[in-house]
Design a protein around this motif. Structure first.
Motif, PDB file in Angstrom:
ATOM      1  N   VAL A 175       4.129   1.944  11.943  1.00 50.49           N
ATOM      2  CA  VAL A 175       5.447   1.407  12.299  1.00 50.49           C
ATOM      3  C   VAL A 175       6.186   0.922  11.054  1.00 50.49           C
ATOM      4  CG1 VAL A 175       6.660  -0.427  13.529  1.00 50.49           C
ATOM      5  CG2 VAL A 175       4.833   0.840  14.670  1.00 50.49           C
ATOM      6  N   VAL A 176       5.535   0.067  10.256  1.00 46.59           N
ATOM      7  CA  VAL A 176       6.184  -0.426   9.029  1.00 46.59           C
ATOM      8  C   VAL A 176       6.419   0.738   8.067  1.00 46.59           C
ATOM      9  CG1 VAL A 176       5.958  -1.961   7.036  1.00 46.59           C
ATOM     10  CG2 VAL A 176       5.213  -2.730   9.299  1.00 46.59           C
ATOM     11  N   GLY A 177       5.414   1.628   7.949  1.00 43.46           N
ATOM     12  CA  GLY A 177       5.584   2.799   7.083  1.00 43.46           C
ATOM     13  C   GLY A 177       6.729   3.677   7.533  1.00 43.46           C
ATOM     14  N   HIS A 178       6.921   3.794   8.846  1.00 40.52           N
ATOM     15  CA  HIS A 178       8.022   4.562   9.413  1.00 40.52           C
ATOM     16  C   HIS A 178       9.366   3.941   9.055  1.00 40.52           C
ATOM     17  CE1 HIS A 178      10.160   6.701  12.826  1.00 40.52           C
ATOM     18  NE2 HIS A 178      10.911   5.613  12.735  1.00 40.52           N
ATOM     19  N   GLU A 179       9.502   2.608   9.247  1.00 38.26           N
ATOM     20  CA  GLU A 179      10.793   1.969   8.971  1.00 38.26           C
ATOM     21  C   GLU A 179      11.130   2.006   7.483  1.00 38.26           C
ATOM     22  OE1 GLU A 179      12.682   1.552  11.313  1.00 38.26           O
ATOM     23  OE2 GLU A 179      11.257   1.575  12.954  1.00 38.26           O
ATOM     24  N   LEU A 180      10.131   1.745   6.632  1.00 37.05           N
ATOM     25  CA  LEU A 180      10.355   1.911   5.196  1.00 37.05           C
ATOM     26  C   LEU A 180      10.642   3.375   4.871  1.00 37.05           C
ATOM     27  CD1 LEU A 180       7.547  -0.440   3.869  1.00 37.05           C
ATOM     28  CD2 LEU A 180       9.999  -0.770   3.500  1.00 37.05           C
ATOM     29  N   GLY A 181      10.065   4.294   5.658  1.00 36.17           N
ATOM     30  CA  GLY A 181      10.341   5.719   5.483  1.00 36.17           C
ATOM     31  C   GLY A 181      11.801   6.050   5.699  1.00 36.17           C
ATOM     32  N   HIS A 182      12.455   5.355   6.639  1.00 37.34           N
ATOM     33  CA  HIS A 182      13.900   5.551   6.811  1.00 37.34           C
ATOM     34  C   HIS A 182      14.638   5.177   5.520  1.00 37.34           C
ATOM     35  CE1 HIS A 182      14.185   6.756  10.945  1.00 37.34           C
ATOM     36  NE2 HIS A 182      13.600   5.668  11.416  1.00 37.34           N
ATOM     37  N   GLY A 183      14.162   4.101   4.885  1.00 38.32           N
ATOM     38  CA  GLY A 183      14.793   3.709   3.625  1.00 38.32           C
ATOM     39  C   GLY A 183      14.567   4.728   2.531  1.00 38.32           C
ATOM     40  N   ILE A 184      13.367   5.306   2.486  1.00 38.88           N
ATOM     41  CA  ILE A 184      13.094   6.371   1.514  1.00 38.88           C
ATOM     42  C   ILE A 184      14.017   7.554   1.781  1.00 38.88           C
ATOM     43  CG2 ILE A 184      11.345   8.024   0.739  1.00 38.88           C
ATOM     44  CD1 ILE A 184       9.254   5.819   1.503  1.00 38.88           C
ATOM     45  N   ASP A 185      14.149   7.933   3.046  1.00 38.73           N
ATOM     46  CA  ASP A 185      15.056   9.014   3.439  1.00 38.73           C
ATOM     47  C   ASP A 185      16.483   8.697   3.008  1.00 38.73           C
ATOM     48  OD1 ASP A 185      15.907  11.373   4.703  1.00 38.73           O
ATOM     49  OD2 ASP A 185      16.011  10.445   6.681  1.00 38.73           O
ATOM     50  N   ASP A 186      16.887   7.432   3.205  1.00 41.94           N
ATOM     51  CA  ASP A 186      18.251   6.997   2.892  1.00 41.94           C
ATOM     52  C   ASP A 186      18.530   7.038   1.391  1.00 41.94           C
ATOM     53  OD1 ASP A 186      20.786   6.074   3.509  1.00 41.94           O
ATOM     54  OD2 ASP A 186      20.184   3.986   3.748  1.00 41.94           O
ATOM     55  N   THR A 187      17.485   6.869   0.566  1.00 46.69           N
ATOM     56  CA  THR A 187      17.674   6.819  -0.885  1.00 46.69           C
ATOM     57  C   THR A 187      17.177   8.076  -1.578  1.00 46.69           C
ATOM     58  OG1 THR A 187      15.620   5.515  -1.001  1.00 46.69           O
ATOM     59  CG2 THR A 187      17.698   4.300  -1.051  1.00 46.69           C
ATOM     60  N   THR A 190       1.368   7.079   5.048  1.00 43.44           N
ATOM     61  CA  THR A 190       1.031   5.699   4.667  1.00 43.44           C
ATOM     62  C   THR A 190      -0.272   5.267   5.326  1.00 43.44           C
ATOM     63  OG1 THR A 190       3.388   5.156   4.410  1.00 43.44           O
ATOM     64  CG2 THR A 190       1.856   3.320   4.699  1.00 43.44           C
ATOM     65  N   GLU A 191      -0.419   5.537   6.613  1.00 39.23           N
ATOM     66  CA  GLU A 191      -1.636   5.152   7.334  1.00 39.23           C
ATOM     67  C   GLU A 191      -2.857   5.859   6.769  1.00 39.23           C
ATOM     68  OE1 GLU A 191      -1.576   4.350  11.739  1.00 39.23           O
ATOM     69  OE2 GLU A 191      -2.832   6.149  11.735  1.00 39.23           O
ATOM     70  N   TRP A 192      -2.722   7.139   6.445  1.00 37.50           N
ATOM     71  CA  TRP A 192      -3.853   7.892   5.891  1.00 37.50           C
ATOM     72  C   TRP A 192      -4.210   7.405   4.492  1.00 37.50           C
ATOM     73  CZ3 TRP A 192      -7.230  11.577   7.750  1.00 37.50           C
ATOM     74  CH2 TRP A 192      -7.026  11.943   9.086  1.00 37.50           C
ATOM     75  N   PHE A 193      -3.215   7.056   3.691  1.00 35.43           N
ATOM     76  CA  PHE A 193      -3.498   6.558   2.342  1.00 35.43           C
ATOM     77  C   PHE A 193      -4.222   5.219   2.408  1.00 35.43           C
ATOM     78  CE2 PHE A 193      -2.402   4.040  -1.415  1.00 35.43           C
ATOM     79  CZ  PHE A 193      -2.713   4.916  -2.448  1.00 35.43           C
ATOM     80  N   ILE A 194      -3.779   4.331   3.316  1.00 27.18           N
ATOM     81  CA  ILE A 194      -4.415   3.015   3.435  1.00 27.18           C
ATOM     82  C   ILE A 194      -5.852   3.148   3.920  1.00 27.18           C
ATOM     83  CG2 ILE A 194      -4.334   0.824   4.678  1.00 27.18           C
ATOM     84  CD1 ILE A 194      -1.282   1.059   4.720  1.00 27.18           C
ATOM     85  N   ASN A 195      -6.053   3.974   4.937  1.00 29.73           N
ATOM     86  CA  ASN A 195      -7.395   4.260   5.454  1.00 29.73           C
ATOM     87  C   ASN A 195      -8.151   2.973   5.788  1.00 29.73           C
ATOM     88  OD1 ASN A 195      -9.496   5.936   6.278  1.00 29.73           O
ATOM     89  ND2 ASN A 195     -10.394   6.068   4.220  1.00 29.73           N
ATOM     90  N   LYS A 232       0.823  -1.203   0.000  1.00 30.80           N
ATOM     91  CA  LYS A 232       0.000   0.000   0.000  1.00 30.80           C
ATOM     92  C   LYS A 232       0.865   1.265   0.000  1.00 30.80           C
ATOM     93  CE  LYS A 232      -4.201  -1.673   0.027  1.00 30.80           C
ATOM     94  NZ  LYS A 232      -5.151  -1.421  -1.097  1.00 30.80           N
ATOM     95  N   GLN A 233       1.981   1.228   0.731  1.00 32.27           N
ATOM     96  CA  GLN A 233       2.870   2.396   0.714  1.00 32.27           C
ATOM     97  C   GLN A 233       3.453   2.612  -0.665  1.00 32.27           C
ATOM     98  OE1 GLN A 233       7.009   2.593   2.357  1.00 32.27           O
ATOM     99  NE2 GLN A 233       6.063   3.893   3.917  1.00 32.27           N
ATOM    100  N   TYR A 234       3.798   1.523  -1.348  1.00 28.40           N
ATOM    101  CA  TYR A 234       4.294   1.626  -2.724  1.00 28.40           C
ATOM    102  C   TYR A 234       3.282   2.396  -3.580  1.00 28.40           C
ATOM    103  CZ  TYR A 234       6.641   0.100  -7.038  1.00 28.40           C
ATOM    104  OH  TYR A 234       7.319   0.069  -8.231  1.00 28.40           O
ATOM    105  N   ALA A 235       1.990   2.059  -3.419  1.00 29.12           N
ATOM    106  CA  ALA A 235       0.938   2.747  -4.183  1.00 29.12           C
ATOM    107  C   ALA A 235       0.835   4.214  -3.775  1.00 29.12           C
ATOM    108  CB  ALA A 235      -0.395   2.040  -3.977  1.00 29.12           C
ATOM    109  N   MET A 236       0.977   4.510  -2.481  1.00 24.12           N
ATOM    110  CA  MET A 236       0.927   5.894  -2.017  1.00 24.12           C
ATOM    111  C   MET A 236       2.056   6.710  -2.631  1.00 24.12           C
ATOM    112  SD  MET A 236       2.510   8.261   0.207  1.00 24.12           S
ATOM    113  CE  MET A 236       3.352   7.361   1.505  1.00 24.12           C
ATOM    114  N   LEU A 237       3.251   6.140  -2.643  1.00 24.79           N
ATOM    115  CA  LEU A 237       4.398   6.860  -3.192  1.00 24.79           C
ATOM    116  C   LEU A 237       4.179   7.202  -4.658  1.00 24.79           C
ATOM    117  CD1 LEU A 237       7.264   4.748  -1.559  1.00 24.79           C
ATOM    118  CD2 LEU A 237       6.577   7.067  -0.924  1.00 24.79           C
ATOM    119  N   SER A 238       3.594   6.278  -5.405  1.00 24.12           N
ATOM    120  CA  SER A 238       3.326   6.525  -6.819  1.00 24.12           C
ATOM    121  C   SER A 238       2.210   7.532  -7.010  1.00 24.12           C
ATOM    122  CB  SER A 238       2.971   5.197  -7.504  1.00 24.12           C
ATOM    123  OG  SER A 238       2.596   5.412  -8.851  1.00 24.12           O
TER     124      SER A 238
END
Length: 628
Positions: A306-318, A340-345, A251-257
């Motif tokens: 939580v998962v969106g946050h940890e993947l967010g660190h990876g987004i920040d890193d890249t 991420t949480e708001w997009f998933i709803n 779902k986060q992948y879809a939000m990013l796009s």
């Protein structure tokens, strides 16, 4: 250091053509070695991938010095779709100078020093010579080693830079950051997930983006099964924890796009394996993986935030500049987790601005509260001590800022709580999607010298670039930073193109009606070219101009000594405001000049005339105000 250049002149182009044009134009700018880069003849620049977002191109560069990587030498050039440079963000604030590249300390000795920074070491990933050029500190030759193992706070993957002349540890960088089958998660409930068929079995692996997968942390094996039905809704089951985590990642992948135009968490169509089974009340990203731990009840903490946050660190890193620094990394990841949480709803984990409210990590409710960080013992307001706070505690002011930007001080009328500002002001939010778009585009101008103060400047620039037809969004970003006590910076851009402007903090002395004017239309100043003008027509001021008339000028321009600035009266008389100078290397003209104009009639058309008299540095007239 920040440079802001001319207004956008976007032309319709396909993304690939726009990216190539941006790269070519940025390369040409960099090849001219403008003063803002602080470059010497010993340095070269390596262009990274062009990242596109909302019609803008972000061209990032790394620097080398006599062939050695420069840590802290990175910079980003932002262009519009026509390749015109709009903004440049540079990590360095001074030149490297002359630096010997002959090491006195051996690489073996430096690696041994690096190992001593951890309590135990499992692996050493190599040792190489680099130049460390952190902002505000002298450049130094260093050995750089990355070690993985256990530190004082648990699992660690640490990059250590050791002075190659003295053996002193110059800095450390921690990479561990804490905090269509069907499945049943204990948090998200029954969900649909896209899995991969392999023969007669199925894998918890995205069929189109195979680096998105969920694994058992005990053996790093991707979960598999014969029926494409996953999890049992029990929070202590690793497979169930993986259903929740895998669902969030997709779902986060879809939000990013959809919201940001980003191609996956790593920017190249993929992410990192998520591993459930960490035997800690924790979760982390370390540059290679996401590890998901459990709460005190033994349930795996795979919630959206939580998962969106940890993947967010990876987004920040890249994104350019790598993991955010100076106490900003956790708030940056929290903003991505919230989006991420708001997009998933998902009704089983209704969107809000609490962090970890579903997982109940240690039995005391949410980990952080973005609308009121003090509920978890963190600061609501920024102070000079914030960058030195423990990184999660330091997230408080940034989380508070993001909540105000998205929801406003009243909560936005959507059932979210009100949020008290640090200066007693009222802020009207822009909505979570616009807030995240501004945050992400600020991340694309990030350098390795990131800080709260830099993020203020970067988000203001992002708002101005993303919403060029008015100032409402820009002013909301500014008001939200003011509301959490992050102070204004000299590098902050200004906006006068429309929208509402917050009232001034002090009341200026009154001027006779009709005897002042402002022109906020941007005018590009050609490099070493002809003079350009910007006009203000004064009418309704039937008297002579004052002997203490003022001209307030804002001209973003690198190496302001290039500029000659004059005021031209309606009768053609020229009044010099600023001569050019080869020794004035500072950036930007942002000052108010006082002139005796009493020999001139006030009414008529006045012109600000600006000429760039030397090559290489660029800028534009942003705004000017004449009071006669």
């Amino acid at each position: 250091m920040i440079a802001v250049t001319g207004p956008a002149t976007a032309a319709p182009q396909d993304p690939a053509a726009s990216a190539k044009l941006a790269a070519d134009k940025a390369d040409a700018l960099v090849a001219s070695r403008p003063s803002i880069l602080h470059a010497s003849s010993s340095e070269t620049f390596l262009r990274k991938k062009v990242i596109q977002s909302s019609g803008l191109n972000y061209v990032a560069y790394e620097r080398t010095y006599n062939g050695l990587p420069v840590r802290g030498g990175d910079f980003v050039v932002v262009t519009d779709s026509a390749g015109q440079a709009k903004y440049t963000s540079v990590a360095q604030s001074s030149p490297i100078g002359e630096l010997s590249t002959a090491a006195k300390v051996t690489g073996t000795a430096a690696a041994a020093i690096a190992r001593q920074q951890l309590e135990s070491v499992k692996t050493v990933e190599g040792t190489n010579l680099v130049v460390v050029a952190e902002e505000g500190a002298p450049a130094a030759l260093a050995w750089e080693t990355t070690v993985a193992g256990t530190g004082a706070r648990g699992d660690s993957r640490l990059t250590v830079d050791v002075d190659a002349a003295t053996g002193k540890v110059l800095r450390t960088t921690e990479h561990v950051t804490e905090a269509a089958g069907t499945g049943t998660g204990w948090i998200n409930g029954s969900v649909s997930i896209d899995t991969t068929q392999s023969g007669s079995s199925y894998l918890l692996q995205d069929p189109s983006h195979t680096t998105i997968r969920c694994q058992d942390a005990a053996n790093n094996t991707t979960f598999s099964g014969p029926d494409n039905v996953w999890g049992n809704g029990t929070g202590t089951s690793k497979e169930t924890g993986c259903v929740d985590a895998f669902y969030v990642a997709q779902k986060q992948y879809a939000m990013l796009s959809s919201w940001l135009g980003r191609n996956g968490q790593n920017g190249s169509g993929g992410a990192w394996p998520i591993r459930v089974g960490l035997n800690q009340q924790n979760a982390y990203y370390d540059g290679t993986q996401i590890q998901i731990g459990k709460n005190t009840a033994g349930q795996w903490i795979s919630s959206a935030d939580v998962v969106g946050h940890e993947l967010g660190h990876g987004i920040d890193d890249t994104t350019p500049g790598g993991i955010s620094k100076a106490g900003t990394q956790e708030f940056v990841a929290d903003t991505i987790g919230a989006a991420t949480e708001w997009f998933i709803n998902n009704p089983n984990d209704a969107p809000d601005y609490q962090v970890g409210e579903e997982v109940n990590l240690v039995g005391s409710g949410p980990i952080r509260y973005m609308y009121n960080p003090s509920l978890a013992g963190d600061d609501n307001c920024y102070s000079s001590s914030t960058p030195n706070d423990e990184v999660h505690a330091a997230a408080g002011p940034g989380n508070h800022w993001f909540y105000l930007l998205a929801q406003g001080s009243s909560g936005g009328g959507s059932g979210q709580p009100s949020s008290t500002t640090c200066n007693g002001s009222t802020v009207t939010g822009l909505g979570i999607q616009n807030a995240m778009k501004i945050m992400y585009n600020a991340m694309l101008t990030k350098t390795s010298s990131s800080s709260y103060l830099k993020y203020r400047t970067w988000t203001l620039a992002a708002a101005k670039n993303l919403f060029p037809t008015g100032c409402a969004e820009f002013n909301t970003v500014k008001a939200a930073w003011d509301a959490v006590s992050v102070p204004a910076q000299s590098a902050d851009p200004t906006c006068t193109g429309g929208g509402t402007t917050p009232p001034p903090t002090t009341t200026p002395p009154p001027n006779p009606t009709g005897c002042a004017g402002t022109n906020g239309t941007d005018v590009t100043i050609p490099d070493a070219g002809a003079a350009v003008t910007s006009s203000i027509t004064i009418s309704g001021c039937a008297r002579a101009a004052s002997s203490t008339s003022t001209v307030a000028v804002n001209i973003p321009h690198t190496f302001r000594g290039d500029l000659r600035v004059d005021l031209v009266a309606p009768d053609g008389t020229v009044y010099s405001l600023k001569p050019s100078s080869t020794s004035d290397s500072a950036d930007n003209v942002n000052t108010t000049y006082s002139k005796n104009l009493s020999s001139e009639a006030a009414n008529g058309t006045w012109q600000l005339r600006v000429q760039d008299t030397y090559a290489r540095d660029t800028g534009y007239i942003n705004t000017w105000t004449l009071t006669v």
